[in-house]
Design a protein around this motif. Structure first.
Motif, short mmCIF file in Angstrom:
data_model
loop_
_atom_site.label_atom_id
_atom_site.label_comp_id
_atom_site.label_asym_id
_atom_site.label_seq_id
_atom_site.Cartn_x
_atom_site.Cartn_y
_atom_site.Cartn_z
N GLY A 206 0.71 -1.12 0.16
CA GLY A 206 0.13 0.08 0.09
C GLY A 206 1.08 1.33 -0.08
N SER A 207 2.60 1.30 -0.99
CA SER A 207 3.28 2.07 -0.49
C SER A 207 2.73 3.06 -1.50
CB SER A 207 4.34 1.62 -1.16
OG SER A 207 4.87 0.94 0.11
N HIS A 208 1.28 3.93 -1.46
CA HIS A 208 0.79 4.05 -2.61
C HIS A 208 1.38 6.15 -2.65
CE1 HIS A 208 -2.16 6.49 0.89
NE2 HIS A 208 -1.38 6.27 0.82
N HIS A 209 2.21 6.63 -1.81
CA HIS A 209 2.52 7.67 -2.43
C HIS A 209 4.09 7.80 -3.10
CE1 HIS A 209 0.62 9.27 0.63
NE2 HIS A 209 0.85 9.04 1.63
N ALA A 210 4.56 6.60 -3.11
CA ALA A 210 5.49 6.59 -3.99
C ALA A 210 5.54 6.76 -6.23
CB ALA A 210 6.27 5.27 -4.17
N PHE A 211 6.19 7.89 -6.42
CA PHE A 211 5.66 8.24 -7.45
C PHE A 211 6.93 6.88 -8.79
CE2 PHE A 211 3.53 11.64 -5.52
CZ PHE A 211 2.65 11.92 -6.35
N SER A 212 6.44 7.57 -9.89
CA SER A 212 8.14 6.75 -11.00
C SER A 212 9.25 6.49 -10.72
CB SER A 212 6.82 6.58 -12.66
OG SER A 212 7.09 8.34 -12.81
N ASN A 213 8.96 7.66 -10.29
CA ASN A 213 10.57 8.59 -10.36
C ASN A 213 10.99 9.37 -9.14
OD1 ASN A 213 8.79 11.08 -10.01
ND2 ASN A 213 10.71 12.04 -11.38
#
Length: 300
Positions: A117-124
């Protein structure tokens, strides 16, 4: 059988005084064993997610920076974790855990990771204690493997799934939904397919009505698969939440959500999401409700 995914390396060495309650992952599997929800027969240990699978979502530069422990100071500050070997290891196995849980959910209808649920990670980049966006990575994996045309990511963490929304903003095959606290992190929200912002202090009845109405609203969609981010930071004693939801409210929410998709024969993969309760023992118990509810629904 409810497949439960766990790995000892979900507990990274970030120091006992760190704000993030990393030890909850180790204590959760202990509690699930004690409750006879996790047994030797239904507990699976994931491998590290492969780099090619990660690269479906994350940039090669960012994956290399995590792999080589080479983020700069500002990137480490945004991430919130010290970039040490055990954090790198945890990020790879926890993401591998959600990929494995999703594959097992296809077979068994329900499956749960004991992290994710690590939903704050963006692609970069990583943000807010999230290194890789495990649900986004698993979503991309399922799309390729099973040729799914419509995947739902239902995020009920108290914080908006901003990284997830951004990753899939122009992908019509992924439907992102976030019900979150309006005045909470992140300050800059992204655009999910559906965003429902909650005012501070909302209580069980109103909250459950919002969830129920949302489920009715998306009921006509023919989803092939559901990822459910079951954050318990909606609880009234959470350090980072601003809502007023009780343990009973969380139990009812899980029953409502999981039953909804189970009855429609749509496979669901549950992941933990956030939880920062003042009472550590209570926090672990709140996280266990997801797995407990899935087991009960499967057995009934």
């Amino acid at each position: 059988m409810l497949p439960i995914i766990n790995h000892p390396d979900y507990v990274a060495q970030i120091g006992d005084d760190h704000r993030f309650p990393i030890k909850k992952f180790g204590e959760l599997i202990k509690l699930l064993r004690k409750k006879n929800i996790a047994t030797t027969h239904n507990t699976f240990e994931p491998d590290e997610v492969s780099v090619p699978t990660l690269l479906n979502v994350h940039s090669e530069e960012y994956v290399n920076k995590i792999n080589n422990l080479s983020l700069d100071k500002d990137e480490i500050r945004k991430l919130g974790f010290p970039l040490v070997k055990s954090v790198r290891r945890r990020s790879f196995v926890a993401t591998g855990g959600t990929v494995l849980a999703s594959k097992l959910a296809v077979k068994h209808k329900l499956a749960c990771n004991t992290a994710g649920g690590s939903h704050h990670a963006f692609s970069n980049q990583g943000n807010g204690y999230c290194v890789f966006n495990d649900v986004a990575v698993a979503t991309s994996y399922l799309k390729k493997k099973y040729k799914y045309k419509k995947i739902l990511i239902l995020d009920l963490d108290v914080h908006q799934g901003d990284g997830t929304a951004k990753i899939f903003e122009s992908d019509d095959s992924v439907f992102t939904v976030s019900i979150h606290s309006k005045k909470n992190y992140p300050s800059k929200k992204q655009k999910s397919n559906i965003d429902i912002e909650l005012e501070d202090g909302i209580k069980d009845e109103e909250y459950l009505n919002v969830v129920n109405q949302l489920l009715q609203k998306i009921g006509h969609f023919q989803f092939d698969f559901v990822f459910y981010v079951a954050g318990v930071d909606v609880h009234f004693e959470d350090r980072l939440g601003k809502l007023n939801i009780t343990e009973t409210g969380i139990r009812k929410r899980e029953e409502l959500v999981i039953n909804n998709f189970f009855k429609r024969n749509i496979p669901l993969c549950g992941v933990l999401g956030g939880g920062y309760n003042h009472n550590f023992e209570q926090l672990v118990n709140l996280h266990s409700i997801l797995h407990e509810t899935c087991k009960k629904i499967l057995e009934n």
